[in-house]
Design a protein around this motif. Structure first.
Motif, mmCIF file in Angstrom:
data_model
loop_
_atom_site.group_PDB
_atom_site.id
_atom_site.type_symbol
_atom_site.label_atom_id
_atom_site.label_comp_id
_atom_site.label_asym_id
_atom_site.label_seq_id
_atom_site.Cartn_x
_atom_site.Cartn_y
_atom_site.Cartn_z
ATOM 1 N N TYR A 42 0.993 -1.207 -0.079
ATOM 2 C CA TYR A 42 0.098 0.010 0.021
ATOM 3 C C TYR A 42 0.822 1.471 0.218
ATOM 4 O O TYR A 42 0.424 2.105 -0.748
ATOM 5 N N ASN A 43 1.666 1.599 0.835
ATOM 6 C CA ASN A 43 2.548 2.583 0.962
ATOM 7 C C ASN A 43 3.729 2.656 0.669
ATOM 8 O O ASN A 43 4.453 1.613 0.114
ATOM 9 N N ALA A 44 4.681 3.742 0.940
ATOM 10 C CA ALA A 44 5.902 4.036 0.137
ATOM 11 C C ALA A 44 7.382 3.660 0.666
ATOM 12 O O ALA A 44 8.129 4.083 0.031
ATOM 13 N N ASP A 45 7.256 3.197 1.942
ATOM 14 C CA ASP A 45 8.707 3.096 2.675
ATOM 15 C C ASP A 45 8.958 1.645 3.031
ATOM 16 O O ASP A 45 9.231 1.462 4.187
ATOM 17 N N PRO A 46 8.701 0.774 2.147
ATOM 18 C CA PRO A 46 8.920 -0.797 2.623
ATOM 19 C C PRO A 46 10.160 -0.921 3.081
ATOM 20 O O PRO A 46 10.432 -1.893 3.982
ATOM 21 N N VAL A 47 11.421 -0.323 2.259
ATOM 22 C CA VAL A 47 12.687 -0.505 2.833
ATOM 23 C C VAL A 47 12.818 -0.098 4.104
ATOM 24 O O VAL A 47 13.616 -0.928 4.990
ATOM 25 N N ALA A 48 12.666 0.952 4.599
ATOM 26 C CA ALA A 48 12.876 1.472 6.027
ATOM 27 C C ALA A 48 12.158 0.940 6.777
ATOM 28 O O ALA A 48 12.637 0.617 7.906
ATOM 29 N N VAL A 49 10.890 0.293 6.518
ATOM 30 C CA VAL A 49 10.189 -0.220 7.662
ATOM 31 C C VAL A 49 10.791 -1.720 7.881
ATOM 32 O O VAL A 49 10.864 -1.914 9.022
ATOM 33 N N ILE A 50 11.162 -2.512 6.777
ATOM 34 C CA ILE A 50 11.594 -3.883 6.887
ATOM 35 C C ILE A 50 13.117 -3.636 7.647
ATOM 36 O O ILE A 50 13.274 -4.356 8.574
ATOM 37 N N ASP A 51 13.838 -2.633 7.221
ATOM 38 C CA ASP A 51 15.072 -2.573 8.097
ATOM 39 C C ASP A 51 15.113 -2.260 9.510
ATOM 40 O O ASP A 51 15.651 -2.823 10.096
ATOM 41 N N ARG A 52 14.022 -1.368 9.874
ATOM 42 C CA ARG A 52 13.913 -1.091 11.226
ATOM 43 C C ARG A 52 13.490 -2.397 12.102
ATOM 44 O O ARG A 52 13.573 -2.599 13.098
ATOM 45 N N ASN A 84 -5.651 -2.259 -6.521
ATOM 46 C CA ASN A 84 -4.848 -1.101 -5.959
ATOM 47 C C ASN A 84 -3.821 -1.903 -5.190
ATOM 48 O O ASN A 84 -2.426 -1.539 -5.073
ATOM 49 N N ALA A 85 -3.838 -3.017 -4.275
ATOM 50 C CA ALA A 85 -3.277 -3.962 -3.507
ATOM 51 C C ALA A 85 -1.970 -4.497 -4.558
ATOM 52 O O ALA A 85 -1.123 -4.532 -4.137
ATOM 53 N N ASN A 86 -2.530 -5.049 -5.555
ATOM 54 C CA ASN A 86 -1.575 -5.646 -6.537
ATOM 55 C C ASN A 86 -0.595 -4.607 -7.184
ATOM 56 O O ASN A 86 0.678 -4.887 -7.384
ATOM 57 N N ALA A 87 -1.229 -3.424 -7.368
ATOM 58 C CA ALA A 87 -0.159 -2.443 -8.027
ATOM 59 C C ALA A 87 0.833 -1.965 -6.823
ATOM 60 O O ALA A 87 2.143 -1.939 -7.164
ATOM 61 N N ALA A 88 0.316 -1.886 -5.651
ATOM 62 C CA ALA A 88 1.445 -1.765 -4.706
ATOM 63 C C ALA A 88 2.334 -2.799 -4.476
ATOM 64 O O ALA A 88 3.536 -2.681 -4.150
ATOM 65 N N ILE A 89 1.993 -3.950 -4.353
ATOM 66 C CA ILE A 89 2.911 -5.254 -4.383
ATOM 67 C C ILE A 89 3.978 -5.075 -5.602
ATOM 68 O O ILE A 89 5.008 -5.502 -5.050
ATOM 69 N N ASP A 90 3.502 -4.986 -6.799
ATOM 70 C CA ASP A 90 4.325 -4.814 -7.869
ATOM 71 C C ASP A 90 5.350 -3.809 -7.469
ATOM 72 O O ASP A 90 6.730 -3.939 -7.889
ATOM 73 N N TRP A 91 5.036 -2.576 -7.099
ATOM 74 C CA TRP A 91 5.962 -1.604 -7.108
ATOM 75 C C TRP A 91 7.009 -2.041 -5.948
ATOM 76 O O TRP A 91 8.010 -1.699 -5.779
ATOM 77 N N VAL A 233 3.205 8.485 -1.265
ATOM 78 C CA VAL A 233 2.298 7.541 -2.084
ATOM 79 C C VAL A 233 2.178 8.045 -3.639
ATOM 80 O O VAL A 233 2.473 7.406 -4.477
ATOM 81 N N ARG A 234 2.072 9.372 -3.573
ATOM 82 C CA ARG A 234 1.506 9.908 -4.837
ATOM 83 C C ARG A 234 2.951 10.122 -5.559
ATOM 84 O O ARG A 234 2.967 9.731 -6.859
ATOM 85 N N ARG A 235 4.097 10.530 -4.863
ATOM 86 C CA ARG A 235 5.395 10.741 -5.678
ATOM 87 C C ARG A 235 5.750 9.192 -5.965
ATOM 88 O O ARG A 235 6.522 9.149 -7.172
ATOM 89 N N ALA A 236 5.532 8.092 -5.534
ATOM 90 C CA ALA A 236 5.882 6.972 -6.097
ATOM 91 C C ALA A 236 5.234 6.353 -7.148
ATOM 92 O O ALA A 236 5.391 5.276 -7.818
ATOM 93 N N GLY A 237 4.109 7.013 -7.424
ATOM 94 C CA GLY A 237 3.278 6.551 -8.593
ATOM 95 C C GLY A 237 2.134 5.673 -8.248
ATOM 96 O O GLY A 237 1.760 5.076 -9.083
ATOM 97 N N LEU A 238 2.096 5.420 -7.032
ATOM 98 C CA LEU A 238 0.905 4.590 -6.390
ATOM 99 C C LEU A 238 -0.282 4.886 -6.841
ATOM 100 O O LEU A 238 -0.710 6.281 -6.834
ATOM 101 N N PRO A 239 -1.357 4.265 -6.719
ATOM 102 C CA PRO A 239 -2.786 4.624 -7.000
ATOM 103 C C PRO A 239 -3.098 5.824 -6.099
ATOM 104 O O PRO A 239 -3.136 5.687 -4.773
ATOM 105 N N GLU A 240 -3.973 6.751 -6.423
ATOM 106 C CA GLU A 240 -4.315 7.874 -5.728
ATOM 107 C C GLU A 240 -5.390 7.499 -4.504
ATOM 108 O O GLU A 240 -5.039 8.139 -3.369
ATOM 109 N N ASP A 241 -6.123 6.520 -4.818
ATOM 110 C CA ASP A 241 -6.962 6.019 -3.665
ATOM 111 C C ASP A 241 -6.240 5.508 -2.454
ATOM 112 O O ASP A 241 -6.662 5.761 -1.363
ATOM 113 N N LEU A 242 -4.886 5.151 -2.516
ATOM 114 C CA LEU A 242 -4.204 4.642 -1.427
ATOM 115 C C LEU A 242 -3.672 5.933 -0.641
ATOM 116 O O LEU A 242 -3.616 5.935 0.542
ATOM 117 N N ALA A 243 -3.440 6.988 -1.369
ATOM 118 C CA ALA A 243 -3.097 8.217 -0.862
ATOM 119 C C ALA A 243 -4.255 8.887 0.017
ATOM 120 O O ALA A 243 -4.268 9.279 1.158
#
Length: 250
Positions: A42-52, A84-91, A233-243
């Motif tokens: 869904y959202n735009a910081d998977p790397v930072a969240v997993i790392d923490r 929307n969920a699939n788009a976020a997973i692909d990203w 979320v918007r700047r990552a190009g993810l669906p507007e609905d998620l933002a």
């Protein structure tokens, strides 16, 4: 030291909400943390969240559970998710390195402790990703966990189910900040709500704190900068609905 377990679910790559809740957990004296699945999506910081989270797990300060969005990173789950969920997973897949994927692959589906069960969806067939939304689904979960306390995520709204005198599990809507006595002679199923994408009309992040010795459970809501999270979320190009969902909480 009194044990206080911080319960965090459905973080969904929301770094702003994560950091706000971690700061609040420290203020509340949380001694260890349980991440009840769906670290990503869904959202735009998977790397930072997993790392923490990986760092907390490595330092033995936390345990983390596998969620369905985490599983979707390494297993084809397209048929189980909306567009929307699939788009976020692909990203998200495009952002992660191998060690991030390996971390998710190695997460347990369920963790059983002496009198507590932690799972993302339900202790009843956990890999089927069933939602706990009513008395029957809560009862099935409690019966299969066999513990006094079962803590879950997946459903993005906070709820508490408790065992009545006749064994039925009854839904209770918790009020944030209220200390709820949860005596161990009953069975309880706590749905801790979503840290990263609340859906009850309140955009504030959800989590809970359980104190096993005093048998007290407290649900919390935490304000955070959801406008920044939505802009990412918007700047990552993810669906507007998620933002928009981050801002409205719906």
């Amino acid at each position: 030291m009194t044990e206080r377990i911080g319960l965090f679910a459905d973080l969904h790559s929301n770094l702003e909400a994560f950091e706000a809740c971690m700061a609040r957990a420290e203020e509340l004296g949380v001694t260890r943390m349980v991440f009840n699945g769906d670290l990503v999506g869904y959202n735009a910081d998977p790397v930072a969240v997993i790392d923490r989270i990986a760092s907390l797990v490595e330092d033995k300060k936390a345990i983390a559970i596998l969620g369905n969005h985490d599983e979707a990173i390494f297993k084809d789950s397209r048929d189980q998710m909306n567009a929307n969920a699939n788009a976020a997973i692909d990203w998200t897949k495009s952002q992660l390195k191998k060690h991030h994927v390996d971390f998710l692959k190695n997460l347990p589906l369920i963790v059983q402790e002496e009198n507590i069960c932690f799972v993302h969806a339900s202790a009843h067939n956990p890999s089927d990703w069933n939602y706990i939304t009513d008395s029957m689904s809560a009862w099935q979960c409690a019966q299969n966990s066999g513990k006094s306390y079962t803590f879950v995520g997946h459903a993005h709204e906070q709820a508490l189910f408790y065992q009545s005198a006749v064994g039925k599990l009854i839904r209770f809507a918790p009020h944030p900040g209220d200390e709820i006595p949860v005596l161990h002679h009953r069975q309880w199923v706590g749905v801790v709500g979503s840290l990263g994408q609340p859906r009850d009309g309140n955009p504030e992040a959800c989590f809970a704190v359980f104190e096993p010795e005093s048998e007290v459970l407290t649900f919390h809501r935490e304000a955070y900068d959801y406008f920044t999270a939505a802009d990412k979320v918007r700047r990552a190009g993810l669906p507007e609905d998620l933002a928009n969902r981050l801002i409205t909480g719906k």
